[in-house]
Scaffold this active site. Structure first.
Site, PDB file in Angstrom:
ATOM      1  N   TYR A   1      -6.192   6.690   3.718  1.00  9.36           N
ATOM      2  CA  TYR A   1      -6.355   5.593   2.768  1.00  9.36           C
ATOM      3  C   TYR A   1      -5.630   4.329   3.230  1.00  9.36           C
ATOM      4  CZ  TYR A   1      -5.260   2.357  -0.833  1.00  9.36           C
ATOM      5  OH  TYR A   1      -5.094   1.182  -1.502  1.00  9.36           O
TER       6      TYR A   1
ATOM      7  N   GLU B   1       0.820  -1.208   0.000  1.00  2.00           N
ATOM      8  CA  GLU B   1       0.000   0.000   0.000  1.00  2.00           C
ATOM      9  C   GLU B   1       0.854   1.257   0.000  1.00  2.00           C
ATOM     10  OE1 GLU B   1      -2.950   0.026  -0.671  1.00  2.00           O
ATOM     11  OE2 GLU B   1      -3.593  -2.022  -0.306  1.00  2.00           O
TER      12      GLU B   1
ATOM     13  N   ASP C   1      -9.598   5.502  -2.402  1.00  2.00           N
ATOM     14  CA  ASP C   1      -8.436   6.063  -3.085  1.00  2.00           C
ATOM     15  C   ASP C   1      -8.955   6.818  -4.314  1.00  2.00           C
ATOM     16  OD1 ASP C   1      -9.239   4.069  -4.762  1.00  2.00           O
ATOM     17  OD2 ASP C   1      -7.220   3.499  -5.337  1.00  2.00           O
TER      18      ASP C   1
END
Length: 299
Positions: free
Chosen positions: A120, A37, A138
């Site tokens: 996020y 991520e 996102d």
DNA sequence: GATTCGTGGTC
DNA sequence: TGACCAAGAAT
């Protein structure tokens, strides 16, 4: 029988069409998902793939990264861009060791408190690594929801609280199904409902898409300022860091002076790298990546 | 909220 | 060919 929900339509499509990305595998650790991520923040999937494999082969758990130097993290980061992320990810590993016994936390507030982890990323880890029910928004999800649900051409540049609310309302009640739906929304935005030329012909929600129904109007208003690069401090920082990354240990400032002619801008860029914890001075006239060798004597 | 922060590919 | 874009975070 009622009509399938928006999330159901997209989730079914996802199960048939999802890309086979390695961080989506069944036995991927929360740490590996967290690393993916962070790397994927503003960096395309194709460039992350090899970097993610190499990073986890070297540092398979947070403690391993925490025990290594920032310099090595910066080198392993390679050319993914925004190298501050490499330092923050190492800081994050340190925090995980110190606060959570080396295990990536599963609580949203604890994830949010980690360096380099924002709204996020915290939600993505909670959902994808731990199967919790949180809206994960996102740029892809924001675009999908704004278009298909609100019927608007596109969203603003940053995720707003309203985007989280709008997305949450679409999620199934059951946590695992919600996490799957979030992954599906992201995938749809990344592969079909893309920014420039959306592929509405293969979209699973074309028949219920509000944007489609309204004739796919183009974004209104003045387009936001394009992010130029040539001639900016960012370019100079990139050039300086490129030299330091390839070197081993300290580099005389004379070598750094060669990458950019403007003394003022070059000095400003170098100072920025130092301020950001990427570079440190060694002696009177050399610089190196932070921790790239024995500690610098103080005083 | 607007800025800053890399890098490379696409059209 | 240069504008645009790519799973954001920090300030």
């Amino acid at each position: 029988m009622s009509e399938p929900t928006f999330a159901t339509l997209v989730s079914r499509w996802y199960e048939e069409n999802a890309r086979d990305l390695p961080w989506r595998g069944p036995d991927v650790s929360p740490w590996a998902i967290l690393v993916s991520e962070v790397m994927l923040q503003q960096t395309p999937v194709v460039r992350v793939l090899p970097a993610w494999e190499a990073w986890l082969a070297r540092w398979p758990e947070p403690a391993a990264l925490a025990a290594d130097s920032p310099a090595e993290a910066i080198r392993m980061w390679g050319r993914l861009g925004y190298p501050r992320r490499a330092v923050r990810l190492r800081d994050c590993a340190l925090a995980i060791v110190e606060r959570h016994g080396g295990q990536v936390p599963d609580r949203l507030d604890q994830l949010l408190a980690l360096p380099g982890v924002g709204t996020y990323t915290a939600r993505a880890v909670a959902a994808f690594a731990y199967g919790q029910r949180h809206p994960v928004v996102d740029t892809n999800v924001r675009r999908v929801v704004c278009r298909a649900i609100a019927g608007e051409p596109d969203a603003g540049p940053a995720t707003r609280p309203a985007d989280l609310v709008a997305t949450e309302e679409l999620l199934p009640v059951e946590p695992a199904a919600a996490a799957l739906a979030s992954a599906a929304f992201m995938e749809l935005g990344a592969v079909v409902c893309v920014a420039r030329s959306p592929r509405c012909g293969v979209c699973p929600v074309e028949s219920v898409c509000a944007w489609r129904a309204s004739g796919r109007e183009a974004p209104a208003g003045p387009t936001r300022r394009p992010q130029r690069y040539a001639g900016t401090d960012r370019q100079v920082r990139g050039l300086l860091l490129g030299v330091l990354r390839e070197a081993t240990g300290p580099v005389p400032h004379q070598r750094l002076d060669q990458v950019w002619a403007d003394d003022v801008q070059r000095s400003r860029a170098l100072a920025g790298l130092v301020r950001d914890g990427l570079v440190e001075p060694v002696g009177e006239s050399s610089f190196r990546l932070v921790g790239d060798g024995p500690p610098v004597p103080v005083g």
